[in-house]
Scaffold this active site. Structure first.
Site, PDB file in Angstrom:
ATOM      1  N   GLU B  51     120.814  44.879 -35.037  1.00  0.00           N
ATOM      2  CA  GLU B  51     119.688  43.940 -35.070  1.00  0.00           C
ATOM      3  C   GLU B  51     118.430  44.727 -35.400  1.00  0.00           C
ATOM      4  OE1 GLU B  51     118.972  41.804 -31.463  1.00  0.00           O
ATOM      5  OE2 GLU B  51     121.058  41.194 -31.273  1.00  0.00           O
ATOM      6  N   ASP B  62     109.464  39.225 -25.267  1.00  0.00           N
ATOM      7  CA  ASP B  62     109.722  40.652 -25.096  1.00  0.00           C
ATOM      8  C   ASP B  62     108.940  41.280 -23.951  1.00  0.00           C
ATOM      9  OD1 ASP B  62     111.637  41.362 -27.167  1.00  0.00           O
ATOM     10  OD2 ASP B  62     110.088  40.652 -28.546  1.00  0.00           O
ATOM     11  N   TYR B 176     124.551  34.364 -28.421  1.00  0.00           N
ATOM     12  CA  TYR B 176     123.812  35.392 -27.687  1.00  0.00           C
ATOM     13  C   TYR B 176     123.537  34.864 -26.282  1.00  0.00           C
ATOM     14  CZ  TYR B 176     120.252  39.148 -27.250  1.00  0.00           C
ATOM     15  OH  TYR B 176     119.528  40.246 -26.892  1.00  0.00           O
TER      16      TYR B 176
END
Ligand SMILES: Cc1ncc(COP(=O)(O)O)c(C=O)c1O
Lengths: 399, 264
Positions: B51, B62, B176
């Site tokens: 990725e 994040d 995911y």
């Protein structure tokens, strides 16, 4: 479809939506469901009305600004006095609504972002009175600009976290609050302070702030026997403006004018007047961004206007031409700030001073029997330091 | 079709008796010149899928480590176009399946169609857009589909079964699974309910399932594979090495340790 019927499926035409990490989707669904159930619940409405009336000081006055009207030499100018609301700004209307909602949802903790410190203060106040723990995220740069509000939030029992990432302003405080929410979503309510963010926030905050426009309607009808010709408000995220506009959305004869932070020179925060469409903070709306879609650094002397996006409902009003949005510069806002203080004995928030400037300009070109209402979103005590520094003068000279 | 290469990488790992190791680095970190060498080191250390992050000014999903990587990359002048060039270079040298991970706004700005066309041209096989849930994804999904790119969606501990099935139906390549509440970043241990979570999502889809967020040690990799996942995603642990100025060799070594933990 009538304008007042938006949002539809969480959207305002092409704007709005729910662009957030998957972890937050169930919380947004839960919030929407809880809000829609309580919105029409007589018990909840009575409780909120009681707090707004007995605690926050509603209704706020609508004041005919005779001296300002004479100065402008055109339409009659009325001031909607949200600066007199407890806490010093319109922010408490929304903070109380959401805090009561969060309490009923069984949440233990409130988090919020703040730019000027006004929304952080309102959330701290609401958390204290309703009985919820409060944690505030504030950009480090904003904290520097608004030290007193930082101290005020702490006095009210809130924990304040300074945000050092990005541009260290409001948008980064929102990023950090979203990260906190993703981590603590089960027991925490994110109390967003403007008509921004993912659905249902823009709708919910608009509804809680619409008490401003509903009161204006009753008060103008009582004073003038008719609806106003023009409503004017400043636009940061757009909550005091949407609260003012929304109850008049379907009445095309009522003009709507939003004043954005025009900053100085090339540096500004005028997302609607000069931005382009994109996605930030969970919504599709007008943004200030560079050619690669990185969010731009914004600037306005008014911390509450210093934000690179705007509520999606304003984006729709702009697109349809229902409202007009203008950029008011720092210098224009500063002179309106001083003018209102001297003419009417009212020191407005720098944010609100943007609206005052736009209203004077417009009123000047309107006939004397026309009626303009300006929402004075907050009081200027928090800004004295900033104004002093901007003027480059000592407090005794040149005032 | 690009996304099939991703699925095939998972099957190939399985047929070797391994789980798949998905490794993340920020594109353009520490700068566009050095970035391809670091990313190639992931492949050399045994990554099954790579990725590559596209830096964004406002990365809400994040934690501090990847935020800092984004700041480094942006300061060094990285744009989405730079990341596409890096992807093309990595693909040419390493040949592993590539997934770009980036926030939605820069993709809108580029244009969904133009972006997917350029990505496919550069050998990219899939996209992860963490702030784009399936409800809002139609424009990107169509563009990705036209160019054979797989859109990889995320499911979380908050995702109910029916929604997990809907999300899986939109997903190509692998699903995911975000293992925990919060943002990306290293954690000491795995969440206590990880086994139940993997089992629940496993039941909702036949797609390869990779677990990420907080996976930073070989024992984490071993544990999520033992709980029934097909792969593990490691990000912040690797990004940290770039941040402290370790050479690509350090990443290669770290990757070999993590990869060893995928052997059953
Ligand atoms: C006094 C005042 N007015 C206006 C604003 C701008 O917010 P909004 O556009 O949501 O009303 C703020 C924000 O902090 C404020 O403090």
């Amino acid at each position: 479809m009538r304008l007042s019927e938006y949002p539809k499926g969480g959207k305002y035409g092409p704007f709005g939506g729910r662009y957030v990490p998957e972890i937050l989707i169930p919380a947004l669904e839960e919030l929407e469901e809880a809000y829609l159930a309580l919105r029409d619940d007589p018990d909840f409405r009575a409780q909120l009305t009681r707090y707004l009336r007995e605690y926050a000081g509603r209704p706020t006055p609508l004041y005919f600004a005779r001296n300002l009207t004479r100065y402008a030499g055109g339409a009659k100018i009325y001031l909607k006095r949200e600066d007199l609301l407890h806490g010093g700004a319109h922010k408490l209307n929304n903070a109380l609504g959401q805090a009561l909602l969060a309490k009923r949802m069984g949440k233990r903790r409130l988090i919020a972002e703040t730019g000027a410190g006004q929304h952080g203060t309102a959330t701290a106040i609401a958390g204290a009175v309703v009985g919820l723990e409060v944690e505030i995220y504030m950009g480090a740069l904003d904290a520097e600009r608004q030290r007193m509000n930082l101290f005020r939030m702490e006095l009210l029992g809130a924990k304040v976290n300074l945000v050092d990432s990005g541009t260290k302003t409001l948008k980064d405080a929102i990023n950090e609050a979203l990260r906190d929410w993703a981590t603590n979503v089960r027991d925490t309510h994110y109390l967003i302070g403007s008509v921004v963010g993912p659905h249902p926030y823009p709708m919910m905050v608009r509804d809680f702030q619409s008490v401003i426009g509903r009161e204006i309607r009753d008060q103008v009808l009582a004073a003038e026997g008719r609806l106003p010709d023009l409503l004017v408000a400043c636009v940061g995220g757009g909550s005091n403006a949407m609260g003012t506009f929304y109850p008049f959305a379907d009445e095309e004869q009522v003009g709507l004018l939003g004043a954005e932070g025009g900053g100085e020179g090339e540096r500004h925060a005028a997302s609607l007047a000069r931005g382009t469409v994109g996605v930030l903070h969970g919504m599709r709306t007008y943004l200030l961004q560079d050619e690669w879609g990185q969010i731009a650094e914004t600037y306005s002397i008014a911390p509450g206007l210093d934000y690179p996006a705007v509520g999606p409902e304003h984006a729709l009003y702009r697109e349809l031409g229902r409202a007009e949005y203008v950029a008011v510069t720092d210098a224009e806002a500063l002179s309106a700030f001083r003018l209102l203080a001297r003419l009417e004995g009212i020191i407005p928030a720098l944010e609100s001073a943007h609206a005052v400037h736009a209203a004077i300009q417009r009123a000047r070109e309107m006939p004397r029997d026309a009626v303009v209402v300006v929402t004075l979103s907050g009081r200027g005590d928090k800004d004295l330091d900033l104004v002093l520094r901007a003027s480059g003068e000592g407090p005794r000279e040149g005032w | 079709m690009g996304w099939i290469r991703i699925t095939e990488a998972f099957s190939a790992a399985r047929s070797r008796g391994e789980g798949a190791l998905v490794a993340y680095l920020m594109g353009g970190d520490p700068d566009p010149g050095a970035s391809p060498t670091y990313i190639a080191a992931l492949a050399e250390g045994g990554a099954d899928v790579i990725e590559i992050g596209i830096p964004f000014s406002d990365p809400v999903a994040d934690g501090p480590t990847i935020q800092a990587a984004g700041v480094r990359a942006l300061r060094a002048g990285t744009t989405p176009e730079t990341v596409l060039r890096i992807a093309a270079a990595v693909k040419r040298d390493a040949g592993v399946p590539l997934v770009l991970m980036g926030y939605y706004n820069p993709i809108i700005r580029f244009g969904e169609e133009a972006f997917c066309a350029a990505a496919a041209e550069c050998g990219v096989d899939g996209l992860i857009v963490p702030d784009l849930p399936p409800e809002e994804a139609a424009p990107l999904e169509e563009a990705a589909g036209r160019h054979g790119l797989g859109l990889v969606f995320l499911v979380t501990p908050e995702t109910r079964g029916d929604r997990a099935r809907d999300i899986a139906a939109h997903t190509r390549g692998f699903l995911y699974l975000v293992s925990r509440y919060g943002t990306t970043g290293e954690r000491r241990g795995l969440p206590p309910d990880i086994m139940g979570l993997i089992g629940r999502i496993r039941g909702a889809t036949d797609l390869p399932l990779a677990v990420g967020f907080g996976i930073s040690r070989p024992e984490h990799v071993r544990a999520v594979l033992a709980c029934g996942a097909d792969g593990a995603v490691v990000g912040s642990r690797l990004v940290r090495e770039v941040g402290v100025g370790s050479p690509p060799e350090a990443l290669r070594r770290l990757m070999r340790e993590l990869k060893a933990a995928t052997r059953r």
